[in-house]
Design a protein around this motif. Structure first.
Motif, short mmCIF file in Angstrom:
data_model
loop_
_atom_site.label_atom_id
_atom_site.label_comp_id
_atom_site.label_asym_id
_atom_site.label_seq_id
_atom_site.Cartn_x
_atom_site.Cartn_y
_atom_site.Cartn_z
N GLU A 1 -10.70 -2.38 2.66
CA GLU A 1 -10.85 -3.87 2.90
C GLU A 1 -10.65 -4.48 2.18
OE1 GLU A 1 -14.08 -6.19 5.73
OE2 GLU A 1 -14.92 -4.15 4.02
N ASN A 2 -10.65 -5.74 2.38
CA ASN A 2 -9.94 -6.66 1.27
C ASN A 2 -11.23 -7.47 0.66
OD1 ASN A 2 -6.87 -7.73 1.26
ND2 ASN A 2 -7.55 -9.39 3.30
N ASP A 3 -10.83 -6.86 -1.02
CA ASP A 3 -12.30 -7.88 -1.76
C ASP A 3 -13.55 -6.01 -1.92
OD1 ASP A 3 -11.39 -9.91 -2.98
OD2 ASP A 3 -12.28 -11.18 -1.05
N GLY B 1 -14.22 -0.01 0.80
CA GLY B 1 -14.65 -0.39 2.01
C GLY B 1 -12.79 -0.20 2.73
N VAL B 2 -13.73 0.99 4.18
CA VAL B 2 -12.63 0.71 5.02
C VAL B 2 -11.98 -0.17 5.78
CG1 VAL B 2 -11.77 1.91 7.66
CG2 VAL B 2 -13.62 2.95 5.90
N GLY B 3 -10.84 -0.22 5.74
CA GLY B 3 -10.33 -2.07 6.12
C GLY B 3 -8.86 -1.69 7.45
N ASN B 4 -8.11 -2.45 7.22
CA ASN B 4 -6.77 -2.72 7.61
C ASN B 4 -5.43 -3.23 6.75
OD1 ASN B 4 -7.79 -5.20 8.55
ND2 ASN B 4 -7.23 -4.69 10.94
N TYR C 1 0.69 0.84 1.36
CA TYR C 1 -0.88 1.17 1.90
C TYR C 1 -1.58 0.17 1.85
CZ TYR C 1 0.92 6.08 1.53
OH TYR C 1 1.90 7.17 2.46
N GLY C 2 -1.36 -1.11 1.23
CA GLY C 2 -2.47 -2.14 1.36
C GLY C 2 -2.96 -2.48 -0.61
N ASN C 3 -3.99 -2.33 -0.71
CA ASN C 3 -5.42 -2.18 -1.14
C ASN C 3 -5.63 -0.85 -0.84
OD1 ASN C 3 -5.71 -5.73 -1.66
ND2 ASN C 3 -7.03 -5.11 0.06
N MET D 1 -15.99 2.05 11.13
CA MET D 1 -15.79 0.65 10.98
C MET D 1 -15.37 -0.22 10.00
SD MET D 1 -17.28 -0.35 14.10
CE MET D 1 -18.26 -1.95 13.67
N LYS D 2 -14.90 -1.30 10.00
CA LYS D 2 -14.43 -1.49 8.95
C LYS D 2 -15.87 -2.46 7.79
CE LYS D 2 -11.56 -6.33 7.71
NZ LYS D 2 -10.74 -7.26 8.63
#
Length: 131
Positions: free
Chosen positions: A73-75, A93-96, A53-55, A30-31
């Motif tokens: 996840e952002n921030d 945190g897990v994000g996209n 890989y984004g953040n 989950m995000k």
């Protein structure tokens, strides 16, 4: 995918050893699911990015192995460059972040390098390290 419980977080393995990335392991959750450090070490880099890989955060563990956790996840990143961390420290945190291709959706992309090496382990080689 198969459900896994790792030292990093609980989730579902959605991709590993793909043609695009034979070294990465994608674990969906989950995000915002907290991503934890499996071992003590030092934060080598924190990247808040919109490419690749984004953040992402790279940690060098006390035994010399290195691990990058991507698509956070952002921030959500809670560590900083050079910070010493304990095992189970919350990284983010897990994000996209960045374009996520395929069925994986919200996930963390994990890559691990052996001590002193520039070529990462394959996903199958380092899975035990995270268990």
């Amino acid at each position: 995918g198969s459900k896994v419980q790792t030292k990093v977080f609980h989730g579902t393995v959605t991709a590993y050893g793909t043609t695009e990335n034979p070294y990465g392991l994608d674990i969906a959750a989950m995000k915002g699911t907290p991503v934890l450090s499996p071992y003590p070490g030092t934060v080598e880099s924190v990247v808040k990015g919109n490419k690749g890989y984004g953040n992402n955060v790279t940690i060098k563990f006390n035994d010399g192995k290195r691990m990058r956790i991507g698509h956070l996840e952002n921030d959500s990143i809670r560590v900083s460059n050079g910070q010493k961390i304990n095992d189970q420290a919350c990284i983010g945190g897990v994000g996209n972040t960045v374009t996520v291709i395929g069925p994986t959706g919200v996930h963390a992309d994990i890559t691990v390098w052996p001590s002193g090496q520039n070529t990462p382990y394959t996903a199958c080689q380092f899975y035990e390290f995270l268990s």
